[in-house]
Design an enzyme around this catalytic site. Structure first.
Site, PDB file in Angstrom:
ATOM      1  N   GLU A   1      22.777  55.205  -4.768  1.00 42.82           N
ATOM      2  CA  GLU A   1      21.538  55.900  -4.409  1.00 42.82           C
ATOM      3  C   GLU A   1      20.599  55.835  -5.765  1.00 42.82           C
ATOM      4  O   GLU A   1      20.322  56.922  -6.318  1.00 42.82           O
ATOM      5  CB  GLU A   1      21.811  57.395  -3.945  1.00 42.82           C
ATOM      6  CG  GLU A   1      22.487  57.630  -2.696  1.00 42.82           C
ATOM      7  CD  GLU A   1      22.957  58.818  -2.088  1.00 42.82           C
ATOM      8  OE1 GLU A   1      22.483  60.001  -2.774  1.00 42.82           O
ATOM      9  OE2 GLU A   1      23.546  59.115  -1.101  1.00 42.82           O
TER      10      GLU A   1
ATOM     11  N   ASN B   1      25.329  51.223  -2.763  1.00 43.85           N
ATOM     12  CA  ASN B   1      25.576  52.096  -1.689  1.00 43.85           C
ATOM     13  C   ASN B   1      24.159  52.983  -1.621  1.00 43.85           C
ATOM     14  O   ASN B   1      23.682  53.525  -2.564  1.00 43.85           O
ATOM     15  CB  ASN B   1      26.563  52.685  -1.583  1.00 43.85           C
ATOM     16  CG  ASN B   1      26.983  53.360  -0.299  1.00 43.85           C
ATOM     17  OD1 ASN B   1      26.902  52.962   0.754  1.00 43.85           O
ATOM     18  ND2 ASN B   1      27.280  54.871  -0.302  1.00 43.85           N
TER      19      ASN B   1
ATOM     20  N   HIS C   1      22.577  57.428   7.760  1.00 43.68           N
ATOM     21  CA  HIS C   1      22.366  58.538   8.321  1.00 43.68           C
ATOM     22  C   HIS C   1      21.135  58.583   9.117  1.00 43.68           C
ATOM     23  O   HIS C   1      19.928  58.502   8.643  1.00 43.68           O
ATOM     24  CB  HIS C   1      22.359  59.575   7.034  1.00 43.68           C
ATOM     25  CG  HIS C   1      23.483  59.526   6.262  1.00 43.68           C
ATOM     26  ND1 HIS C   1      24.600  60.160   6.894  1.00 43.68           N
ATOM     27  CD2 HIS C   1      23.945  59.281   4.988  1.00 43.68           C
ATOM     28  CE1 HIS C   1      25.773  59.963   5.884  1.00 43.68           C
ATOM     29  NE2 HIS C   1      25.164  59.403   4.740  1.00 43.68           N
TER      30      HIS C   1
ATOM     31  N   GLU D   1      28.046  54.970   5.844  1.00 42.98           N
ATOM     32  CA  GLU D   1      28.227  56.462   6.064  1.00 42.98           C
ATOM     33  C   GLU D   1      27.731  56.982   7.646  1.00 42.98           C
ATOM     34  O   GLU D   1      26.681  57.680   7.508  1.00 42.98           O
ATOM     35  CB  GLU D   1      27.483  57.099   5.225  1.00 42.98           C
ATOM     36  CG  GLU D   1      28.073  56.962   3.744  1.00 42.98           C
ATOM     37  CD  GLU D   1      27.490  57.757   2.590  1.00 42.98           C
ATOM     38  OE1 GLU D   1      26.714  58.532   2.654  1.00 42.98           O
ATOM     39  OE2 GLU D   1      27.690  57.032   1.446  1.00 42.98           O
TER      40      GLU D   1
ATOM     41  N   ASP E   1      25.969  58.280  10.969  1.00 44.04           N
ATOM     42  CA  ASP E   1      26.118  59.298  11.548  1.00 44.04           C
ATOM     43  C   ASP E   1      24.625  59.446  12.625  1.00 44.04           C
ATOM     44  O   ASP E   1      23.846  58.827  11.807  1.00 44.04           O
ATOM     45  CB  ASP E   1      26.509  60.790  10.914  1.00 44.04           C
ATOM     46  CG  ASP E   1      25.752  61.203   9.785  1.00 44.04           C
ATOM     47  OD1 ASP E   1      24.811  60.572   9.409  1.00 44.04           O
ATOM     48  OD2 ASP E   1      26.379  61.847   8.941  1.00 44.04           O
TER      49      ASP E   1
HETATM   50  O1  9MR Z   1      29.579  64.735   3.161  1.00 46.42           O
HETATM   51  C1  9MR Z   1      29.346  64.964   1.671  1.00 46.42           C
HETATM   52  C2  9MR Z   1      29.292  66.556   1.751  1.00 46.42           C
HETATM   53  O2  9MR Z   1      30.642  67.067   1.913  1.00 46.42           O
HETATM   54  C3  9MR Z   1      28.804  66.894   0.188  1.00 46.42           C
HETATM   55  O3  9MR Z   1      28.706  68.350   0.350  1.00 46.42           O
HETATM   56  C4  9MR Z   1      27.651  66.159  -0.158  1.00 46.42           C
HETATM   57  C5  9MR Z   1      27.079  66.350  -1.443  1.00 46.42           C
HETATM   58  O4  9MR Z   1      25.944  65.842  -1.824  1.00 46.42           O
HETATM   59  O5  9MR Z   1      27.688  64.861  -0.015  1.00 46.42           O
HETATM   60  C6  9MR Z   1      28.006  64.287   1.341  1.00 46.42           C
HETATM   61  O6  9MR Z   1      28.130  62.828   1.333  1.00 46.42           O
HETATM   62  C7  9MR Z   1      26.995  62.189   0.847  1.00 46.42           C
HETATM   63  C8  9MR Z   1      27.504  60.791   0.177  1.00 46.42           C
HETATM   64  O7  9MR Z   1      28.720  61.243  -0.669  1.00 46.42           O
HETATM   65  C9  9MR Z   1      26.699  60.025  -0.371  1.00 46.42           C
HETATM   66  N1  9MR Z   1      25.677  59.790   0.839  1.00 46.42           N
HETATM   67  C10 9MR Z   1      24.948  60.836   1.619  1.00 46.42           C
HETATM   68  C11 9MR Z   1      26.084  61.763   1.798  1.00 46.42           C
HETATM   69  C12 9MR Z   1      25.603  62.857   2.697  1.00 46.42           C
HETATM   70  O8  9MR Z   1      25.047  63.751   1.775  1.00 46.42           O
END
Ligand code: 9MR
Length: 484
Positions: free
Chosen positions: A175, A216, A252, A280, A282
């Site tokens: 990111e 990513n 997402h 990722e 969803d």
């Molecule tokens: O799914 C993850 C969640 O449990 C955490 O609290 C969150 C913190 O930012 O991160 C989520 O996963 C992220 C991933 O690592 C990077 N891309 C976005 C995902 C959703 O926020």
């Protein structure tokens, strides 16, 4: 650029069983006993997703959380049975692995690795350098350029070094760009400048020469300013001889809004000579989710699978979680949820069937009676129709139309039939007309341009005489749309 090395190389974990690791290993003994063996070919038609994926040489993965693997056997069973690839949802992030400077904690990361390996799952390491879930000692450490570079190198060295040879792909930097394609103002960018990405890639290559090195991000699924920024960066990195193997499109997504240019975007990255994965996935829904919304979601999952499977260099689709129950979505987007393949009670959803079928299975796993038909892939447009407000003789309607095509629209005309005598009285955001039961809405002077993947919302007031059934079919410029 010369990369100064500071700390020692990360020690491969096989040679270093810490007390934390032994404890995690013990807690996992039961799960390991239930390890799944990859079956011999060919897969039965109704076999789990991973069997079909194996047949195709494809990866179907899930983000897995170490705590749920330990505490929830239904979760662990599905994780093992359905997926041939896995990403640690949080366990390998900086705040988990190095919460204080040079104090490493691999408890959850090792537990995750044990599970993935016992179940023959390919692992995507996630993630080494990210502005989020970054401990404050890094974020607010006021490090000089050379100090921060050595902090980053030590972190990469220890984390990637620990799992050297065991990780198929590393999300090295995560990111790094904003929506308009500009650099995100992270502590890494601020202190080290844009070269921190090339540095991190080279450092990871050194710590684990066998891992593939990936970038990513989210909202780079379609062709847009942000994915253009990645395209240009990766092209430049390749030209400079910096090691880079792949780009992860997080995906997402919002229900009904798969970008029309997804496949084109995947293809252009593959044409650079790198791999691509959906990392990722969803698809979130406004709660509560109706049956028709779940069916739209299935079409969206199918479109994403089809787009990846259509491009040679697209190697994997990973969903961001196993069951809706633990998804990050409701915590982040109020009122939205149900984004995954299994519902809160671990029952497969229509989306599961859609993925199953995309992988060559029967698509008959959702227990929804005898409807085994493949969900149609998204049409050139998607319509979301709702009666926003209803009273005894009338209602306010709202329609959102999404351009699922690959090209921008320059002018549009939406047509549908009212099924029960409704009559438009006035409308907005479109020129409205009605002839008999047939309604036509055409663009106004200012909303005729709809980019690929973009949407337009129109509204109207109408009368009705008691019944107010919803229109079932819509066309946009003569082409029929999917309806959610
Ligand atoms: O799914 C993850 C969640 O449990 C955490 O609290 C969150 C913190 O930012 O991160 C989520 O996963 C992220 C991933 O690592 C990077 N891309 C976005 C995902 C959703 O926020």
């Amino acid at each position: 650029m010369r990369l100064a090395r500071s700390g020692g190389r990360g020690t491969p974990r096989r040679h270093r069983a810490t007390p934390a690791r032994r404890a995690a290993g013990a807690a996992f003994a039961a799960l390991l006993g239930a390890a799944v063996l990859v079956p011999a070919a060919p897969a039965a038609a109704d076999a789990p997703l991973r069997d079909h994926a194996d047949q195709m040489g494809f990866e179907i993965g899930a983000a897995l959380a170490a705590n749920h693997l330990q505490n929830d056997s239904q979760y662990a069973d599905l994780a093992a049975t359905e997926f041939n690839a896995a990403t640690p949802e949080n366990a390998m992030k900086w705040e988990s692995t190095e919460p204080s400077r040079n104090q490493f904690d691999f408890g959850n990361a090792d537990a995750f690795m044990d599970f993935a390996q016992a179940n023959n799952q390919k692992v995507r390491g996630h993630t080494l350098v990210w502005h989020n879930q970054l401990p404050s000692w890094v974020e607010n450490g006021n490090f000089s350029e050379s100090e921060l570079r050595s902090v980053m190198e030590n972190h990469i060295d220890r984390v990637a070094g620990r799992y050297a040879g065991e990780i198929a792909y590393w999300d090295v930097a995560n990111e790094i760009f904003l929506g308009d394609g500009s650099w995100r103002d992270s502590v890494f960018y601020r202190t080290l400048g844009p070269d921190f990405v090339a540095d991190a890639l080279r450092m990871t290559a050194e710590a684990d020469p066998n891992a593939e090195l990936w970038l990513n991000d989210y909202s780079i699924d379609g062709v847009n300013a942000k994915s253009d920024a990645y395209y240009n960066l990766i092209r430049d990195l390749i030209a400079q001889g910096v090691p880079i193997d792949g780009i992860g499109l997080q995906a997402h997504l919002i229900n009904g809004q798969v970008p029309g240019s997804l496949q084109q975007n995947i293809q252009r990255f593959a044409d650079l000579g790198i791999k691509v994965a959906i990392t990722e996935l969803d698809v979130r829904i406004e709660m509560p989710a109706s049956q028709s919304e779940l069916e739209q979601q299935a079409r969206d999952y199918r479109s994403v699978m089809d787009a990846c499977l259509a491009v040679d260099g697209c190697v994997a689709v990973t969903v961001w979680g196993v069951s809706d129950q633990y998804s990050w979505v409701p915590d982040t987007f109020e009122g939205q949820g149900a984004p995954l393949l299994f519902n809160d009670s671990y029952q497969p959803k229509p989306a599961y069937d859609a993925v199953h079928e995309a992988l060559g299975g029967t698509g008959d796993g959702d227990g929804d009676g005898d409807d085994d038909d493949p969900p149609p892939t998204s049409g050139p447009c998607a319509v979301d129709y709702s009666a926003a407000n209803e009273w005894s003789t009338g209602f306010t309607g709202q329609i959102t139309v999404t351009n699922n095509g690959d090209t921008a629209l320059d002018g549009w005309s939406l047509e549908f039939d009212f099924p029960s005598g409704q009559q438009i009285t006035n409308g907005w955001n479109a020129e409205w007309s009605q002839s008999g039961s047939t309604v036509t809405a055409t663009n106004t002077g200012w909303n005729g341009a709809v980019p690929a993947g973009g949407s337009v919302t129109v509204g109207f007031n109408a009368s009705h005489d008691g019944g107010n059934a919803e229109p079932e079919a819509f066309t946009l410029n003569g082409q029929s749309c999917s309806v959610s």
